[in-house]
Design a protein around this motif. Structure first.
Motif, mmCIF file in Angstrom:
data_model
loop_
_atom_site.group_PDB
_atom_site.id
_atom_site.type_symbol
_atom_site.label_atom_id
_atom_site.label_comp_id
_atom_site.label_asym_id
_atom_site.label_seq_id
_atom_site.Cartn_x
_atom_site.Cartn_y
_atom_site.Cartn_z
ATOM 1 N N ILE A 59 0.843 -1.204 0.000
ATOM 2 C CA ILE A 59 0.000 0.000 0.000
ATOM 3 C C ILE A 59 0.875 1.249 0.000
ATOM 4 C CG2 ILE A 59 -1.682 1.333 1.329
ATOM 5 C CD1 ILE A 59 -2.858 -1.410 2.257
ATOM 6 N N LEU A 60 1.929 1.236 0.820
ATOM 7 C CA LEU A 60 2.851 2.378 0.840
ATOM 8 C C LEU A 60 3.528 2.558 -0.520
ATOM 9 C CD1 LEU A 60 4.396 1.933 4.383
ATOM 10 C CD2 LEU A 60 2.955 3.837 3.607
ATOM 11 N N ASN A 61 3.844 1.444 -1.176
ATOM 12 C CA ASN A 61 4.427 1.513 -2.512
ATOM 13 C C ASN A 61 3.420 2.106 -3.506
ATOM 14 O OD1 ASN A 61 6.601 0.960 -4.364
ATOM 15 N ND2 ASN A 61 5.314 -0.676 -5.181
ATOM 16 N N ASN A 62 2.145 1.728 -3.373
ATOM 17 C CA ASN A 62 1.108 2.305 -4.231
ATOM 18 C C ASN A 62 1.040 3.814 -4.043
ATOM 19 O OD1 ASN A 62 0.405 -0.226 -5.187
ATOM 20 N ND2 ASN A 62 -1.296 -0.462 -3.753
ATOM 21 N N LEU A 63 1.058 4.254 -2.793
ATOM 22 C CA LEU A 63 0.991 5.689 -2.512
ATOM 23 C C LEU A 63 2.217 6.424 -3.064
ATOM 24 C CD1 LEU A 63 -0.463 5.608 1.094
ATOM 25 C CD2 LEU A 63 -1.539 6.655 -0.920
ATOM 26 N N ALA A 64 3.371 5.785 -2.983
ATOM 27 C CA ALA A 64 4.592 6.399 -3.507
ATOM 28 C C ALA A 64 4.540 6.542 -5.028
ATOM 29 C CB ALA A 64 5.805 5.576 -3.103
ATOM 30 N N LEU B 2 -5.758 10.314 -17.399
ATOM 31 C CA LEU B 2 -5.160 10.203 -18.726
ATOM 32 C C LEU B 2 -3.853 9.412 -18.721
ATOM 33 C CD1 LEU B 2 -5.807 13.796 -20.116
ATOM 34 C CD2 LEU B 2 -7.043 11.690 -20.650
ATOM 35 N N ASP B 3 -3.165 9.389 -17.593
ATOM 36 C CA ASP B 3 -1.886 8.680 -17.533
ATOM 37 C C ASP B 3 -2.044 7.191 -17.213
ATOM 38 O OD1 ASP B 3 -2.512 8.667 -14.843
ATOM 39 O OD2 ASP B 3 -0.715 9.737 -14.198
ATOM 40 N N ARG B 4 -3.280 6.681 -17.121
ATOM 41 C CA ARG B 4 -3.622 5.276 -16.899
ATOM 42 C C ARG B 4 -3.194 4.739 -15.528
ATOM 43 N NH1 ARG B 4 -0.633 4.963 -21.319
ATOM 44 N NH2 ARG B 4 0.561 3.223 -20.504
ATOM 45 N N ASN B 5 -2.865 5.602 -14.602
ATOM 46 C CA ASN B 5 -2.551 5.196 -13.232
ATOM 47 C C ASN B 5 -3.871 4.970 -12.507
ATOM 48 O OD1 ASN B 5 -2.094 5.498 -10.352
ATOM 49 N ND2 ASN B 5 -0.046 6.225 -10.857
ATOM 50 N N ASN B 6 -3.986 3.896 -11.754
ATOM 51 C CA ASN B 6 -5.260 3.607 -11.084
ATOM 52 C C ASN B 6 -5.178 3.690 -9.557
ATOM 53 O OD1 ASN B 6 -3.902 1.248 -10.515
ATOM 54 N ND2 ASN B 6 -5.519 -0.111 -11.200
ATOM 55 N N VAL B 7 -4.184 4.391 -9.025
ATOM 56 C CA VAL B 7 -4.050 4.545 -7.579
ATOM 57 C C VAL B 7 -4.918 5.706 -7.114
ATOM 58 C CG1 VAL B 7 -2.471 5.088 -5.685
ATOM 59 C CG2 VAL B 7 -1.709 3.616 -7.572
ATOM 60 N N ASP B 8 -5.822 5.412 -6.190
ATOM 61 C CA ASP B 8 -6.648 6.444 -5.564
ATOM 62 C C ASP B 8 -6.076 6.682 -4.167
ATOM 63 O OD1 ASP B 8 -8.565 8.116 -4.523
ATOM 64 O OD2 ASP B 8 -10.151 6.610 -4.482
ATOM 65 N N THR C 1 2.936 8.137 -10.844
ATOM 66 C CA THR C 1 3.717 7.459 -11.877
ATOM 67 C C THR C 1 2.790 7.055 -13.018
ATOM 68 O OG1 THR C 1 5.214 6.581 -10.198
ATOM 69 C CG2 THR C 1 5.243 5.506 -12.350
ATOM 70 N N PRO C 2 3.017 7.596 -14.221
ATOM 71 C CA PRO C 2 2.142 7.250 -15.346
ATOM 72 C C PRO C 2 2.122 5.748 -15.622
ATOM 73 C CG PRO C 2 3.556 9.101 -15.902
ATOM 74 C CD PRO C 2 4.049 8.556 -14.591
ATOM 75 N N GLY C 3 0.919 5.195 -15.800
ATOM 76 C CA GLY C 3 0.747 3.798 -16.148
ATOM 77 C C GLY C 3 0.877 2.828 -14.977
ATOM 78 N N TYR C 4 1.170 3.325 -13.794
ATOM 79 C CA TYR C 4 1.325 2.429 -12.633
ATOM 80 C C TYR C 4 -0.028 1.844 -12.250
ATOM 81 C CZ TYR C 4 2.417 0.697 -7.979
ATOM 82 O OH TYR C 4 2.569 -0.106 -6.882
ATOM 83 N N LYS C 5 -0.052 0.555 -11.990
ATOM 84 C CA LYS C 5 -1.253 -0.133 -11.522
ATOM 85 C C LYS C 5 -1.038 -0.555 -10.078
ATOM 86 C CE LYS C 5 -3.240 0.080 -15.496
ATOM 87 N NZ LYS C 5 -4.196 1.134 -15.725
#
Length: 132
Positions: free
Chosen positions: A27-32, A91-97, A36-40
């Motif tokens: 989760i911390l990695n997701n927040l970091a 637009l950058d396809r990142n899905n982290v909320d 980041t564009p394209g990060y899932k």
């Protein structure tokens, strides 16, 4: 891992605490990587794996199921996965909320604290029994 029937719950709690720690790290990695564009986002599934292992022992009680897992030397590990199902409107396809991740982090932190408190309580009970 301590190999004794007396420590079966401690071993199960230890395994759960390890999985909780791994989830907090993800989760911390997701927040970091929220920018980041394209990060899932990544997550870990542990509960269903543990449930499957415990039910797979075909024991009538939780005590026996946990003991059976320990007797077989099984190590119940969760599995990490990339969450493609949470679609991004960015637009950058990142899905982290970030809001969702922070709620998940708070929840997982509480879960981890409950596991470690339970482990401490078990050892406290053992020390009381051993001192008498």
């Amino acid at each position: 891992m301590i190999m004794s029937d007396a420590f079966s719950y401690v071993n199960a709690l230890d395994c759960a605490a390890d999985a909780s720690w791994r989830r907090q790290t993800l989760i911390l990695n997701n927040l970091a990587n929220e920018d980041t564009p394209g990060y899932k986002r990544k997550d870990i599934e542990f509960a269903s794996v543990l449930k499957k292992e415990l039910l797979g022992t075909h024991e009538r009680t939780l005590d026996r199921a946990v003991n059976k897992l320990d007797d077989n030397g099984n190590h119940v590990d969760g599995f990490e996965y990339i969450d493609y199902e949470t679609f991004s409107y960015r637009l950058d396809r990142n899905n982290v909320d970030p809001d969702t991740e922070n709620v998940e982090l708070a929840s997982e932190t509480l879960r981890y604290q409950a596991y470690t408190t339970s482990i401490s309580n078990e050892f406290e009970r053992f020390s009381i029994v051993c001192s008498k």
